[in-house]
Enzyme design. Structure first.
Site, PDB file in Angstrom:
ATOM      1  N   MET A  16      -9.842   5.723  -0.844  1.00 16.50           N
ATOM      2  CA  MET A  16      -9.690   5.348   0.980  1.00 16.50           C
ATOM      3  C   MET A  16      -9.229   6.473   1.102  1.00 16.50           C
ATOM      4  SD  MET A  16     -10.570   2.365   0.315  1.00 16.50           S
ATOM      5  CE  MET A  16      -9.503   1.316   1.400  1.00 16.50           C
ATOM      6  N   GLY A  73      -5.147  -2.348 -14.569  1.00 17.63           N
ATOM      7  CA  GLY A  73      -6.950  -1.633 -15.484  1.00 17.63           C
ATOM      8  C   GLY A  73      -7.048  -2.131 -15.574  1.00 17.63           C
ATOM      9  N   LYS A  98       0.800  -1.447   0.299  1.00 16.40           N
ATOM     10  CA  LYS A  98       0.012   0.054   0.604  1.00 16.40           C
ATOM     11  C   LYS A  98       1.110   1.252   0.057  1.00 16.40           C
ATOM     12  CE  LYS A  98      -3.849   3.224   1.055  1.00 16.40           C
ATOM     13  NZ  LYS A  98      -4.236   3.348  -0.436  1.00 16.40           N
ATOM     14  N   CYS A 110      -2.514   9.531  -6.293  1.00 17.92           N
ATOM     15  CA  CYS A 110      -3.709   9.307  -5.473  1.00 17.92           C
ATOM     16  C   CYS A 110      -4.708  11.092  -5.647  1.00 17.92           C
ATOM     17  CB  CYS A 110      -3.727   9.409  -3.863  1.00 17.92           C
ATOM     18  SG  CYS A 110      -4.941   9.680  -2.518  1.00 17.92           S
TER      19      CYS A 110
HETATM   20  O1  RRO Z   1      -6.106   5.440  -1.117  1.00 19.11           O
HETATM   21  C1  RRO Z   1      -6.645   6.049  -1.866  1.00 19.11           C
HETATM   22  O2  RRO Z   1      -7.627   6.960  -1.810  1.00 19.11           O
HETATM   23  C2  RRO Z   1      -5.676   5.750  -2.998  1.00 19.11           C
HETATM   24  C3  RRO Z   1      -4.487   6.261  -3.488  1.00 19.11           C
HETATM   25 BR1  RRO Z   1      -3.222   6.420  -2.463  1.00 19.11          BR
HETATM   26  C4  RRO Z   1      -3.986   6.064  -5.205  1.00 19.11           C
HETATM   27  O3  RRO Z   1      -3.287   6.150  -5.349  1.00 19.11           O
HETATM   28  N1  RRO Z   1      -5.296   5.868  -6.147  1.00 19.11           N
HETATM   29  C5  RRO Z   1      -6.443   5.500  -5.399  1.00 19.11           C
HETATM   30  O4  RRO Z   1      -7.271   4.464  -6.380  1.00 19.11           O
HETATM   31  N2  RRO Z   1      -7.153   5.055  -4.027  1.00 19.11           N
END
Ligand code: RRO
Length: 313
Positions: free
Chosen positions: A72, A251, A44, A131
């Site tokens: 997230m 993807g 992560k 992100c």
């Molecule tokens: O943690 C997230 O909300 C997130 C990240 Br860091 C990312 O690079 N891509 C995504 O879809 N969610």
């Protein structure tokens, strides 16, 4: 058929791995990836300090298995957790370790890259420039000047081959500009295309309500609905990057068929996000088998025979 590949100079017994963010925040999840048929694993995205992330619900699958939406908000254990994991990782287990970093600032990315450099470990860094879910923080990947400035600082600190996680681009001029920047850096070994398609809005028609809570329901889209965007980004960078720079696809992979298409588009490895979230780590065994069946039916013995060989009209 042989599904092995090599990325950034390290060998993967199988070119499938998780997309960063899915099933890779905690050690037990990383262990599940090691125990699966995945050929490697990526952690992560880490920040300097641990984060709880955005309020829940913050991930939802979309009806009809077309994909997912997430906001997230970068929940992670802080980079020291992943650094400790990388220190005790068994690099002789045959599956290389990729570490994703997503600092909230260039200073944070610098500090994390310095810490990994000083630890001198054989893991590969994947810097996340994409992100879409942090309120008030535009994606670095959409700011070409800021991205180049960040690479000028980080590439020499990292000092060895590394990768970057890119957002999807939708304009040929942007493919040209981004690739021209990456080609200036000798130790960028690969780009991963794509992160989620930023800031979609999913609504349940019956309850008339957004599916996720953060940001009024806005979040990154993944899964089958982003396949063609992802294929285009993989192929655009495959065509533009020089000096052995590689592309990892991410993807829209739900089966061997999409993995095959990504390799045709130019992918050297293939990540699975939404489908891993929905199906669990058994997805790697299934997709590997399906990909091998497609290759056998077409007479391909290894992935080099068709990588990047998509035909155009
Ligand atoms: O943690 C997230 O909300 C997130 C990240 Br860091 C990312 O690079 N891509 C995504 O879809 N969610």
């Amino acid at each position: 058929a042989d599904l092995s590949t090599s990325i950034a100079g390290v060998k993967l017994p199988n070119l499938l791995l998780n997309a960063s963010g899915v099933n890779c925040r905690y050690e037990n999840e990383l262990q599940q990836l090691l125990d699966s048929s995945a050929g490697s694993l990526v952690t992560k995205s880490a920040t300097l300090n641990s984060r709880d992330g955005n309020p829940e619900p913050r991930y939802a699958p979309l009806a009809g298995q077309i994909g997912s939406i997430n906001s997230m908000g970068l929940p992670n254990q802080g980079y020291e957790y992943y650094l400790e994991y990388a220190k005790k990782f068994d690099y002789n287990n045959g599956k290389p370790l990729f570490i994703s970093l997503a600092g909230m600032s260039l200073a944070d990315n610098k500090a994390m890259c310095e810490a990994f450099r000083d630890a001198n470990l054989p893991c590969v860094l994947e810097i996340n420039f994409s992100c879409p879910n942090l309120p008030g923080k535009p994606q670095l990947g959409y700011d070409m000047e800021a991205m180049e400035a960040a690479l000028k600082v980080l590439a020499p600190i990292i000092g060895k081959p590394f990768g970057i996680k890119l957002p999807p681009y939708f304009d040929i001029a942007h493919f040209d500009q981004a690739a021209a920047i990456f080609n200036k850096f000798d130790n960028i070994a690969y780009v991963t295309c794509i992160n989620s398609v930023g800031n979609g809005l999913a609504i349940d028609w019956e309850s008339e309500t957004a599916l996720i809570k953060p940001k009024d329901g806005f979040g990154g889209l993944g899964g089958l609905m982003v396949l063609q965007t992802s294929l285009a980004n993989v192929n655009a960078f495959y065509r533009r990057l020089n000096n052995g720079k590689q592309v990892i696809a991410c993807g829209g992979v739900t089966s061997g068929k999409e993995a095959f298409l990504h390799i045709l588009a130019g992918a050297s490895a293939v990540q699975i996000g939404t489908q891993l979230q929905e199906e669990g780590t058994g997805v790697f065994e299934r997709v590997s088998k399906e990909l091998q069946e497609i290759m056998a039916a077409k007479g391909y013995k290894n992935v080099e025979e068709f990588r990047g060989k998509v035909k155009t009209l």
